[in-house]
Design a protein around this motif. Structure first.
Motif, short mmCIF file in Angstrom:
data_model
loop_
_atom_site.label_atom_id
_atom_site.label_comp_id
_atom_site.label_asym_id
_atom_site.label_seq_id
_atom_site.Cartn_x
_atom_site.Cartn_y
_atom_site.Cartn_z
N ASN A 99 47.76 34.19 27.29
CA ASN A 99 49.13 33.97 27.05
C ASN A 99 49.88 35.18 27.11
N GLN A 119 49.55 35.28 31.62
CA GLN A 119 50.66 34.40 31.54
C GLN A 119 50.21 33.15 32.27
N GLN A 168 47.79 25.56 28.81
CA GLN A 168 48.79 25.84 29.55
C GLN A 168 48.82 25.14 30.86
#
Length: 318
Positions: free
Chosen positions: A135, A139, A166
């Motif tokens: 994260n 990312q 994600q």
């Protein structure tokens, strides 16, 4: 009380169990009766003297970094409501001890309802490391195709789950005996690195945008990168790697997350959005056998040392 001590850089076999006085409570103390301590690669690498460049220690020292347990007593300047509370946390002075004297308030966190003490012990050095990589460093997003090396271990299990949260496509490597476990974690495709067709399957993968290395094998990473094109690599287990193509990048990153994120991760486990898998729980007296097995065998999830089993049983249903 008993404590696991590293007296020299002799490796795993040099560990000793010593009887030492119970810690004295100071005004800043939270005295914790230890329940579980995770077995981490950090331990055996430190015991061999491999981490002095990034984490110098003075010997003798107590091993272990994170833990879960029950607060039994606090000092005059700590919150009295902590007494009796189940917590997880870290202690730079070592955690492989029947009692931990935590004197830094931010490094203990409450265990939410529905999370076992065993599951809580997998968060620091496991889920937090994975959170940071997925994260914050890489990312990861829905446009990514992420390859996770070492997907079945104590960090890898969370890497897979967090990358799927994600909405990325997740490809993972694991041993043949761990393939089914990693598939159940949610990986879209699992490649067995000990299969004769491994390199062929790598070539057939197509575009991979990001790699997270939790395996720590330079040989495995080199094999993977030779078969892939442009890709960004974050390693959680290797400090350096230079066998790269011109369009590939590498960085070691094992940084920290915000303190509030620990509570968020614990709540995700409580709600069932993340699952913390524990393979084997060893009595702390078997620390040498436990570390050797964890280092040498294909672990699915995290292995733990247990202290004060009566305290664990008392809190089994909290």
């Amino acid at each position: 009380m008993k404590r696991i001590i590293q007296e020299n850089f002799g490796g795993i076999e040099g560990l000793q169990i010593r009887t030492v006085p119970k810690p004295r409570v100071t005004p800043f103390s939270a005295l914790i009766k230890t329940s579980y301590v995770p077995i981490l690669p950090w331990d055996w690498k430190g015991e061999a003297g491999e981490l002095q460049a990034i984490h110098p220690v003075r010997l003798p020292t107590t091993i272990g970094y994170s833990f879960s347990g029950i607060v039994e007593e606090v000092g005059a300047l700590r919150n009295q409501k902590l007494v009796g509370q189940a917590v997880f946390g870290a202690n730079p002075g070592g955690t492989a001890s029947e009692w931990i004297n935590s004197q830094t308030p931010p490094i203990i966190f409450p265990v939410p309802q529905g999370v076992s003490l065993a599951a809580a012990a997998t968060i620091i050095g496991g889920a937090d490391t994975a959170w940071h990589a997925i994260n914050e460093v890489l990312q990861v997003n829905p446009q990514d195709r992420v390859l996770i090396l070492g997907a079945s271990g104590g960090v890898g299990q969370f890497l897979v789950q967090l990358a799927k949260r994600q909405q990325a496509v997740v490809v993972a490597t694991a041993s043949q005996v761990s393939q089914g476990f990693v598939e159940r974690l949610g990986a879209d495709e699992v490649l067995a690195y000990d299969d004769v067709n491994f390199e062929k399957r790598l070539r057939a993968l197509g575009r991979i945008t990001k790699i997270v290395d939790a395996a720590g094998s330079a040989e495995l990473l080199a094999t993977v990168l030779h078969q892939l094109a442009a890709v960004d690599v974050v390693s959680l287990a290797q400090l350096d790697f230079t066998d790269l193509k011109s369009d590939q990048t590498f960085q070691f990153n094992n940084g920290r997350i915000a303190l509030k994120t620990y509570a968020h991760i614990a709540n995700l486990i409580s709600s069932g959005e993340l699952t913390a898998h524990v393979q084997t729980v060893f009595p702390f007296e078997q620390v040498i056998a436990a570390q050797l097995q964890t280092k040498q065998v294909h672990v699915r999830g995290r292995n733990l040392l247990v202290f004060n089993e009566s305290a664990v049983m008392d809190r089994a249903q909290f």
